[in-house]
Design a protein around this motif. Structure first.
Motif, PDB file in Angstrom:
ATOM      1  N   PHE A 188       2.597  14.817   7.001  1.00 54.19           N
ATOM      2  CA  PHE A 188       2.498  15.982   7.864  1.00 54.19           C
ATOM      3  C   PHE A 188       1.098  16.127   8.477  1.00 54.19           C
ATOM      4  O   PHE A 188       0.838  17.084   9.200  1.00 54.19           O
ATOM      5  N   GLU A 189       0.220  15.175   8.183  1.00 50.13           N
ATOM      6  CA  GLU A 189      -1.141  15.194   8.703  1.00 50.13           C
ATOM      7  C   GLU A 189      -1.443  13.848   9.368  1.00 50.13           C
ATOM      8  O   GLU A 189      -0.721  12.869   9.165  1.00 50.13           O
ATOM      9  N   PRO A 190      -2.513  13.782  10.182  1.00 55.47           N
ATOM     10  CA  PRO A 190      -2.881  12.489  10.780  1.00 55.47           C
ATOM     11  C   PRO A 190      -3.077  11.422   9.720  1.00 55.47           C
ATOM     12  O   PRO A 190      -3.613  11.688   8.648  1.00 55.47           O
ATOM     13  N   LEU A 191      -2.652  10.204  10.010  1.00 56.74           N
ATOM     14  CA  LEU A 191      -2.659   9.122   9.042  1.00 56.74           C
ATOM     15  C   LEU A 191      -3.435   7.920   9.561  1.00 56.74           C
ATOM     16  O   LEU A 191      -3.652   7.780  10.763  1.00 56.74           O
ATOM     17  N   LYS A 192      -3.802   7.050   8.639  1.00 57.57           N
ATOM     18  CA  LYS A 192      -4.444   5.795   9.005  1.00 57.57           C
ATOM     19  C   LYS A 192      -3.705   4.653   8.315  1.00 57.57           C
ATOM     20  O   LYS A 192      -3.421   4.722   7.127  1.00 57.57           O
ATOM     21  N   VAL A 238       7.457  11.438  10.904  1.00 57.14           N
ATOM     22  CA  VAL A 238       7.569  10.119  11.540  1.00 57.14           C
ATOM     23  C   VAL A 238       6.680   9.990  12.778  1.00 57.14           C
ATOM     24  O   VAL A 238       6.081   8.929  12.984  1.00 57.14           O
ATOM     25  N   PRO A 239       6.547  11.020  13.637  1.00 64.37           N
ATOM     26  CA  PRO A 239       5.602  10.873  14.758  1.00 64.37           C
ATOM     27  C   PRO A 239       4.182  10.563  14.306  1.00 64.37           C
ATOM     28  O   PRO A 239       3.474   9.785  14.962  1.00 64.37           O
ATOM     29  N   ASN A 240       3.742  11.142  13.189  1.00 65.76           N
ATOM     30  CA  ASN A 240       2.409  10.833  12.673  1.00 65.76           C
ATOM     31  C   ASN A 240       2.326   9.374  12.225  1.00 65.76           C
ATOM     32  O   ASN A 240       1.310   8.699  12.432  1.00 65.76           O
ATOM     33  N   THR A 271       0.869  -1.172   0.000  1.00 64.92           N
ATOM     34  CA  THR A 271       0.000   0.000   0.000  1.00 64.92           C
ATOM     35  C   THR A 271       0.907   1.224   0.000  1.00 64.92           C
ATOM     36  O   THR A 271       1.687   1.421   0.930  1.00 64.92           O
ATOM     37  N   ALA A 272       0.833   2.021  -1.051  1.00 70.24           N
ATOM     38  CA  ALA A 272       1.642   3.230  -1.172  1.00 70.24           C
ATOM     39  C   ALA A 272       0.815   4.428  -0.729  1.00 70.24           C
ATOM     40  O   ALA A 272      -0.222   4.720  -1.321  1.00 70.24           O
ATOM     41  N   VAL A 273       1.265   5.101   0.323  1.00 68.69           N
ATOM     42  CA  VAL A 273       0.579   6.295   0.823  1.00 68.69           C
ATOM     43  C   VAL A 273       1.317   7.509   0.260  1.00 68.69           C
ATOM     44  O   VAL A 273       2.476   7.755   0.594  1.00 68.69           O
ATOM     45  N   VAL A 274       0.637   8.264  -0.598  1.00 68.16           N
ATOM     46  CA  VAL A 274       1.284   9.359  -1.322  1.00 68.16           C
ATOM     47  C   VAL A 274       0.387  10.592  -1.347  1.00 68.16           C
ATOM     48  O   VAL A 274      -0.828  10.487  -1.251  1.00 68.16           O
TER      49      VAL A 274
END
Length: 205
Positions: free
Chosen positions: A52-56, A83-85, A28-31
């Motif tokens: 840079f935004e909340p991720l799932k 990376v923290p996200n 799964t590529a998150v782009v």
């Protein structure tokens, strides 16, 4: 393995995704721009997202690969903010395995005098900002309790794979460069290796 990849549209990211799919992994590529993904494969899913935004991240993910990184020489926060996200999304999904790639700009035990001198100059001139961001990433992962591995390559080259050397966090002596194809292979090799958990793996020719 079911992999979620950040940075899949970068030069190294494209090579990694292609190799991972060829070896039978599901990716799964998150782009940020899905249209930038040109790979067409039944094992590839493209999801829009920004580090840079909340991720799932999906709960059936086996591992996350973070290939996004600083470009150029100006200020960058892709590691310290992005990376923290990713780590939060992994925690939410119950995913523990992370392989991230930074740069071999920090001083290492195995550095030759020439490597030490080159790093000294780069840290204070052209790569001052990327170096600072890389040290932030190292500190961030060191505080994490997850099964992370940090892969650190030196200068990246666009050339066919030819084999490479590795060292566990002590630097590759006189290792000044590595091809992107070999870096992509190195990331794939450490992914299933528990001996690299919570370790830094340096790679170079």
């Amino acid at each position: 393995m079911r992999l979620t990849v950040f940075g899949a549209t970068g030069q190294t990211g494209k090579l990694f995704v292609r190799r991972a799919l060829a070896e039978g992994h599901v990716v799964t590529a998150v782009v940020r721009r899905p249209q930038a993904v040109t790979e067409d494969h039944p094992g590839l899913t493209v999801v829009k997202g920004d580090v840079f935004e909340p991720l799932k991240i999906e709960r059936d993910t086996d591992a996350v690969v973070f290939l996004a990184g600083p470009t150029g020489t100006g200020p960058h926060l892709v590691y310290s903010r992005g990376v923290p996200n990713v780590l939060q999304a992994m925690a939410d999904a119950g995913v523990g395995r992370l392989v991230a790639v930074s740069t071999a700009t920090e001083y290492c035990k195995n550095d030759s005098p020439l490597q030490h001198a080159v790093k000294f100059l780069l840290q204070r001139t052209l790569l001052r900002q990327p170096f600072q961001e890389s040290t932030r990433l190292t500190a961030l992962l060191s505080r994490s309790s997850g099964d992370w591995t940090l892969v650190r390559p030196p200068r990246l080259l666009d050339q066919p794979a030819r084999g490479y050397r590795t060292a566990m966090g002590e630097g590759v002596r006189n290792g000044f460069s590595i091809g992107r194809e070999d870096l992509a292979d190195a990331v794939l090799r450490v992914l299933p290796d528990p001996a690299t958990h919570q370790r830094i793996v340096d790679v170079a020719y």
